[in-house]
Write an enzyme that holds these catalytic residues in place. Structure first.
Site, short mmCIF file in Angstrom:
data_model
loop_
_atom_site.label_atom_id
_atom_site.label_comp_id
_atom_site.label_asym_id
_atom_site.label_seq_id
_atom_site.Cartn_x
_atom_site.Cartn_y
_atom_site.Cartn_z
N TYR A 51 57.90 72.44 80.49
CA TYR A 51 57.76 70.83 80.62
C TYR A 51 58.42 70.14 81.65
CZ TYR A 51 53.33 68.04 78.57
OH TYR A 51 52.49 68.20 78.70
N GLU A 53 59.51 66.85 83.92
CA GLU A 53 59.38 65.94 84.48
C GLU A 53 60.53 65.26 85.12
OE1 GLU A 53 58.34 66.16 81.53
OE2 GLU A 53 56.12 64.90 81.05
N ASP A 197 44.39 66.13 106.16
CA ASP A 197 44.63 67.00 104.86
C ASP A 197 44.39 68.07 105.62
OD1 ASP A 197 43.49 67.90 102.84
OD2 ASP A 197 41.78 66.17 102.52
N THR A 223 45.64 71.84 99.39
CA THR A 223 45.94 72.55 98.92
C THR A 223 46.91 73.70 98.94
OG1 THR A 223 43.88 73.22 99.35
CG2 THR A 223 43.61 72.13 97.87
N LYS A 226 43.42 77.76 99.62
CA LYS A 226 42.54 78.06 100.33
C LYS A 226 43.04 79.69 101.36
CE LYS A 226 40.21 74.27 99.69
NZ LYS A 226 40.94 72.83 99.34
N ARG A 232 45.48 77.66 92.84
CA ARG A 232 45.58 77.05 92.52
C ARG A 232 46.29 75.64 92.30
NH1 ARG A 232 39.36 77.58 92.71
NH2 ARG A 232 39.99 75.34 92.92
#
Ligand code: DSN
Length: 414
Positions: A51, A53, A197, A223, A226, A232
């Site tokens: 983790y 943050e 985008d 993203t 692609k 991902r």
């Protein structure tokens, strides 16, 4: 995957079937690709246990010395790849990235312009039932009915009238080049922020096969999985004056802990895209799409805008006497995967639309070139022509498999 095979043969069995499907079939969904083995190793790495943050050098939990290294590396590589001032590599995917941009740079209710969904926009570009349409006053723009191409004069007219705070360009089903300079000039004229985008074309931009909005635009989202061939995930790039607002919007505004395994895989993918051979790869994606489009035209398919400048082809199936759903299903039977898609001014619904959408990133990753694209178009024509003849579809599936044998998928040993 010996541990998985022993621990959970059920999931392992499903994965084996998917491996065969990916290896033996022709993958034409334009938003899909095959990540490298290195990217998949990083995705499946021990960073999944952590983790973190916060941001490099400013975290809320201990034990961050290695996460900081990998996140900073991903940031530095992305900055070099896209020539941008600032990058946030933490967004989980494209929709949260877009949500964070709106949250960070707009007030709820602000006016924003985005391309209509059935003209090639994304759900987060103002679809009335999505968070974007509900939280902001999205004013839609469209493509020209005759040409299927963005009409920049009309877009300017709409902008002059509605005075948006932001204009969003960059699309999910638009087969032509985007004139970023023209968008920026409209934004400047009306005092709007310029957002792109570029999820679909990020790999083409990185490889120099499509112009980049980086020099002029305030903010760019993409993203990473692609045309860019990463894991991902997503990222946000922006001018330095927006950096603080963007970072705060991602964390703690929208997200908690970043997925550090994905961040590591993003760093790997950006490293791959920085290599000279990625230029050839992105150029080949476009050459392949043009070759596929040309042959499909010869077979009498009705291509929206008549062809393509990028990785993507949109076909209106109406003249073939079937909707997109039937075409998608018949092609699936023959081992050819694409997706049903609306076409501009579609009288049908998104779940049963008039068209199908194709793309060449995945086949290009396998090493296929123009000759193979022509074969793919021939397969498609033959499937559509005899779509009710299951024996015929089975025969084509065998031919598809034979073609695929010569072009291995990264990470799949056949
Ligand atoms: N689902 C992606 C696509 O297929 O284009 C967009 O989010």
């Amino acid at each position: 995957m010996t541990s998985l095979q022993q621990t959970d043969p059920e999931v392992y069995g499903i994965l084996q079937k998917e491996t065969v499907r990916q290896a033996d079939g022709i993958e034409l969904i334009p938003s899909e690709n095959y990540a490298s083995e290195a990217v998949m190793e990083a995705t499946g790495s021990i960073f999944t246990n952590k983790y973190s943050e916060g941001y490099p050098g400013k975290r809320y939990y201990g034990g961050q010395e290695n996460v900081d290294l990998v996140e900073q590396l991903a940031i530095d590589r992305a900055k070099e790849l896209f020539s941008v001032d600032h990058v946030n590599v933490q967004p989980y995917s494209g929709s949260p990235a877009n949500a964070a941009v709106y949250f960070g740079l707009l007030e709820y209710g602000d006016t924003v312009m985005g391309l209509k969904l059935d003209h090639g926009g994304h759900i987060t570009h103002g679809l009335p039932i999505s968070f974007s349409g509900k939280s902001y006053n999205f004013v839609p723009y469209g493509v020209d009915k005759e040409t299927g191409i963005l009409d920049m004069d009309k877009i300017r007219e709409i902008a002059l009238e509605c005075k948006p705070k932001m204009i969003v360009c960059g699309y999910t089903a638009y087969p032509r080049k985007i004139d970023f300079k023209a968008f920026k000039s409209i934004c400047d004229e009306v005092g709007a922020l310029a957002m792109a985008d570029v999820a679909h074309i990020a790999g083409l931009i990185a490889g120099g096969a499509h112009e980049s909005p980086a020099e002029d635009f305030d903010v760019i989202t993409t993203t990473t999985h692609k045309t860019l061939r990463g894991p991902r995930g997503a990222m946000i790039m922006c001018k330095k004056e927006h950096a603080k607002n963007i970072d705060r919007a991602v964390f703690p505004g929208f997200q908690g802990g970043p997925h550090d395994n994905t961040t590591a895989a993003k760093a790997v993918a950006f490293g791959e895209a920085l290599k000279p051979e990625f230029k050839d790869y992105s150029a080949q994606i476009v050459k392949n799409a043009k070759a596929l489009a040309e042959r499909l035209n010869e077979h009498g398919f009705d291509l929206v805008s008549g062809g393509t400048d990028n990785h993507l082809i949109l076909i209106d199936m109406t003249n073939k006497g079937m909707p997109g759903k039937i075409a998608q299903e018949a092609l699936d039977e023959a081992g050819i995967t694409c997706n049903k898609n609306t076409v501009p001014f579609d009288p049908r619904s998104p779940f049963d639309p008039s068209g199908i959408r194709l793309g060449t990133p995945a086949l290009t990753t396998r090493g296929m070139k123009e000759d193979e694209m022509r074969k793919v178009a021939d397969f498609m024509a033959s499937v559509i022509e005899k779509h009710e003849d299951l024996d015929h579809l089975k025969k084509i599936k065998g031919e598809v498999k034979d073609l695929c044998k010569g072009f291995p998928v990264p990470g799949i040993k056949t």
